[in-house]
Design a protein around this motif. Structure first.
Motif, mmCIF file in Angstrom:
data_model
loop_
_atom_site.group_PDB
_atom_site.id
_atom_site.type_symbol
_atom_site.label_atom_id
_atom_site.label_comp_id
_atom_site.label_asym_id
_atom_site.label_seq_id
_atom_site.Cartn_x
_atom_site.Cartn_y
_atom_site.Cartn_z
ATOM 1 N N ILE A 33 3.177 -4.834 4.936
ATOM 2 C CA ILE A 33 4.256 -4.170 4.032
ATOM 3 C C ILE A 33 3.894 -3.066 3.468
ATOM 4 C CG2 ILE A 33 5.566 -5.155 2.176
ATOM 5 C CD1 ILE A 33 5.375 -7.851 3.238
ATOM 6 N N VAL A 34 2.679 -2.960 2.894
ATOM 7 C CA VAL A 34 2.129 -1.863 2.269
ATOM 8 C C VAL A 34 2.160 -0.727 3.373
ATOM 9 C CG1 VAL A 34 -0.138 -0.945 1.220
ATOM 10 C CG2 VAL A 34 0.713 -3.096 0.521
ATOM 11 N N GLU A 35 1.588 -0.826 4.311
ATOM 12 C CA GLU A 35 1.656 0.180 5.301
ATOM 13 C C GLU A 35 3.020 0.762 5.483
ATOM 14 O OE1 GLU A 35 0.072 1.238 9.888
ATOM 15 O OE2 GLU A 35 0.302 -1.125 9.222
ATOM 16 N N GLY A 36 4.001 -0.095 5.770
ATOM 17 C CA GLY A 36 5.543 0.267 5.813
ATOM 18 C C GLY A 36 6.095 1.090 4.653
ATOM 19 N N VAL A 37 5.613 0.829 3.572
ATOM 20 C CA VAL A 37 5.914 1.443 2.280
ATOM 21 C C VAL A 37 5.604 2.842 2.187
ATOM 22 C CG1 VAL A 37 5.746 1.456 -0.228
ATOM 23 C CG2 VAL A 37 6.253 -0.404 0.852
ATOM 24 N N ILE A 38 3.924 2.901 2.552
ATOM 25 C CA ILE A 38 3.407 4.107 2.430
ATOM 26 C C ILE A 38 4.276 5.188 3.548
ATOM 27 C CG2 ILE A 38 1.227 5.354 3.428
ATOM 28 C CD1 ILE A 38 -0.190 2.928 2.134
ATOM 29 N N ALA A 44 0.449 10.520 4.362
ATOM 30 C CA ALA A 44 -0.110 10.665 5.537
ATOM 31 C C ALA A 44 -1.614 9.411 5.620
ATOM 32 C CB ALA A 44 -0.878 12.012 6.060
ATOM 33 N N ASP A 45 -1.686 8.650 6.191
ATOM 34 C CA ASP A 45 -2.770 7.663 6.183
ATOM 35 C C ASP A 45 -3.151 7.302 7.528
ATOM 36 O OD1 ASP A 45 -4.510 5.793 5.322
ATOM 37 O OD2 ASP A 45 -3.223 4.183 5.063
ATOM 38 N N PRO A 46 -3.640 8.174 8.485
ATOM 39 C CA PRO A 46 -3.948 8.028 9.880
ATOM 40 C C PRO A 46 -5.293 6.992 10.228
ATOM 41 C CG PRO A 46 -5.156 10.143 9.080
ATOM 42 C CD PRO A 46 -4.140 9.513 7.946
ATOM 43 N N THR A 47 -5.861 6.684 9.153
ATOM 44 C CA THR A 47 -6.992 5.708 9.248
ATOM 45 C C THR A 47 -6.716 4.271 8.616
ATOM 46 O OG1 THR A 47 -8.185 6.264 7.203
ATOM 47 C CG2 THR A 47 -8.808 7.253 9.369
ATOM 48 N N ARG A 48 -5.288 4.223 8.157
ATOM 49 C CA ARG A 48 -4.840 3.029 7.420
ATOM 50 C C ARG A 48 -5.663 2.589 6.284
ATOM 51 N NH1 ARG A 48 -2.529 -0.309 12.562
ATOM 52 N NH2 ARG A 48 -3.513 -2.009 11.382
ATOM 53 N N VAL A 49 -6.415 3.543 5.710
ATOM 54 C CA VAL A 49 -7.296 3.114 4.693
ATOM 55 C C VAL A 49 -6.518 2.552 3.291
ATOM 56 C CG1 VAL A 49 -7.563 5.200 3.522
ATOM 57 C CG2 VAL A 49 -9.237 3.589 3.483
ATOM 58 N N TYR A 50 -5.116 3.122 3.037
ATOM 59 C CA TYR A 50 -4.567 2.734 2.056
ATOM 60 C C TYR A 50 -3.927 1.288 2.220
ATOM 61 C CZ TYR A 50 -4.791 7.643 0.785
ATOM 62 O OH TYR A 50 -5.303 8.670 0.335
ATOM 63 N N SER A 51 -3.842 0.563 3.186
ATOM 64 C CA SER A 51 -3.266 -0.554 3.656
ATOM 65 C C SER A 51 -4.103 -1.762 4.244
ATOM 66 C CB SER A 51 -2.040 -0.470 4.570
ATOM 67 O OG SER A 51 -2.425 0.114 5.770
ATOM 68 N N LEU A 54 -10.517 -3.422 2.912
ATOM 69 C CA LEU A 54 -10.979 -4.476 2.077
ATOM 70 C C LEU A 54 -10.368 -4.301 0.558
ATOM 71 C CD1 LEU A 54 -12.250 -7.240 2.173
ATOM 72 C CD2 LEU A 54 -14.332 -6.215 1.749
ATOM 73 N N PRO A 55 -10.657 -2.925 -0.212
ATOM 74 C CA PRO A 55 -9.999 -3.090 -1.522
ATOM 75 C C PRO A 55 -8.462 -3.132 -1.396
ATOM 76 C CG PRO A 55 -11.895 -1.398 -1.066
ATOM 77 C CD PRO A 55 -11.611 -1.996 0.139
ATOM 78 N N ALA A 56 -7.900 -2.585 -0.532
ATOM 79 C CA ALA A 56 -6.293 -2.668 -0.560
ATOM 80 C C ALA A 56 -6.057 -4.222 -0.377
ATOM 81 C CB ALA A 56 -5.876 -1.923 0.416
ATOM 82 N N SER A 57 -6.560 -4.910 0.477
ATOM 83 C CA SER A 57 -6.154 -6.237 0.848
ATOM 84 C C SER A 57 -6.456 -7.179 -0.487
ATOM 85 C CB SER A 57 -7.137 -6.830 1.854
ATOM 86 O OG SER A 57 -6.857 -6.155 3.229
ATOM 87 N N VAL A 58 -7.570 -6.825 -1.015
ATOM 88 C CA VAL A 58 -7.789 -7.443 -2.275
ATOM 89 C C VAL A 58 -6.916 -7.349 -3.279
ATOM 90 C CG1 VAL A 58 -9.661 -7.866 -4.126
ATOM 91 C CG2 VAL A 58 -10.347 -7.959 -1.615
ATOM 92 N N GLY A 59 -6.488 -6.150 -3.482
ATOM 93 C CA GLY A 59 -5.648 -5.630 -4.407
ATOM 94 C C GLY A 59 -4.284 -6.239 -4.179
ATOM 95 N N ALA A 60 -3.851 -6.526 -2.904
ATOM 96 C CA ALA A 60 -2.612 -6.958 -2.631
ATOM 97 C C ALA A 60 -2.631 -8.608 -2.750
ATOM 98 C CB ALA A 60 -2.192 -6.860 -1.273
ATOM 99 N N GLY A 61 -3.746 -9.050 -2.604
ATOM 100 C CA GLY A 61 -3.918 -10.723 -2.916
ATOM 101 C C GLY A 61 -3.969 -10.896 -4.494
ATOM 102 N N VAL A 62 -4.494 -9.840 -5.278
ATOM 103 C CA VAL A 62 -4.467 -10.054 -6.795
ATOM 104 C C VAL A 62 -2.958 -9.943 -7.068
ATOM 105 C CG1 VAL A 62 -5.223 -9.060 -9.021
ATOM 106 C CG2 VAL A 62 -6.940 -9.522 -7.105
ATOM 107 N N VAL A 63 -2.296 -8.971 -6.824
ATOM 108 C CA VAL A 63 -0.784 -8.823 -7.155
ATOM 109 C C VAL A 63 -0.080 -10.016 -6.689
ATOM 110 C CG1 VAL A 63 1.120 -7.394 -6.621
ATOM 111 C CG2 VAL A 63 -1.019 -6.292 -7.215
ATOM 112 N N LEU A 64 -0.150 -10.593 -5.629
ATOM 113 C CA LEU A 64 0.440 -11.788 -5.163
ATOM 114 C C LEU A 64 0.056 -12.863 -6.088
ATOM 115 C CD1 LEU A 64 0.607 -11.443 -1.247
ATOM 116 C CD2 LEU A 64 2.844 -11.260 -2.986
ATOM 117 N N ALA A 65 -1.117 -13.055 -6.277
ATOM 118 C CA ALA A 65 -1.676 -14.342 -7.112
ATOM 119 C C ALA A 65 -0.999 -14.059 -8.569
ATOM 120 C CB ALA A 65 -3.299 -14.368 -6.973
ATOM 121 N N LEU A 66 -0.986 -12.889 -9.026
ATOM 122 C CA LEU A 66 -0.742 -12.876 -10.432
ATOM 123 C C LEU A 66 0.942 -13.091 -10.507
ATOM 124 C CD1 LEU A 66 -2.627 -9.833 -11.818
ATOM 125 C CD2 LEU A 66 -2.956 -12.158 -12.634
ATOM 126 N N GLY A 67 1.533 -12.534 -9.240
ATOM 127 C CA GLY A 67 3.062 -12.812 -9.312
ATOM 128 C C GLY A 67 3.334 -14.409 -9.435
#
Length: 71
Positions: A33-38, A44-51, A54-67
């Motif tokens: 979902i984050v990759e689609g938004v980007i 440009a995210d050719p290495t998919r580092v933004y989505s 590991l830090p991006a996955s942890v961040g998405a998990g924290v956002v979902l947990a807080l929600g």
């Protein structure tokens, strides 16, 4: 690929029965979902580092947990 995401969500639903399946499915697809938004914003995210990093996955998990906790 999609069956793998759903498989992880269903396995999580078997372990944590009080969490709704929709939340677990959203969590397993969060990186995609984050990759689609980007991509929608033409970032440009050719290495998919933004989505898919590991830090991006942890961040998405924290956002979902807080929600989930706030809801």
């Amino acid at each position: 690929m999609y069956s793998g995401h759903f498989g992880v969500a269903l396995a999580g639903a078997g372990v944590a029965r009080r969490l709704p399946l929709a939340l677990l499915i959203t969590a397993t697809f969060a990186s995609d979902i984050v990759e689609g938004v980007i991509a929608a914003f033409n970032v440009a995210d050719p290495t998919r580092v933004y989505s898919h990093s590991l830090p991006a996955s942890v961040g998405a998990g924290v956002v979902l947990a807080l929600g989930w906790l706030l809801w």
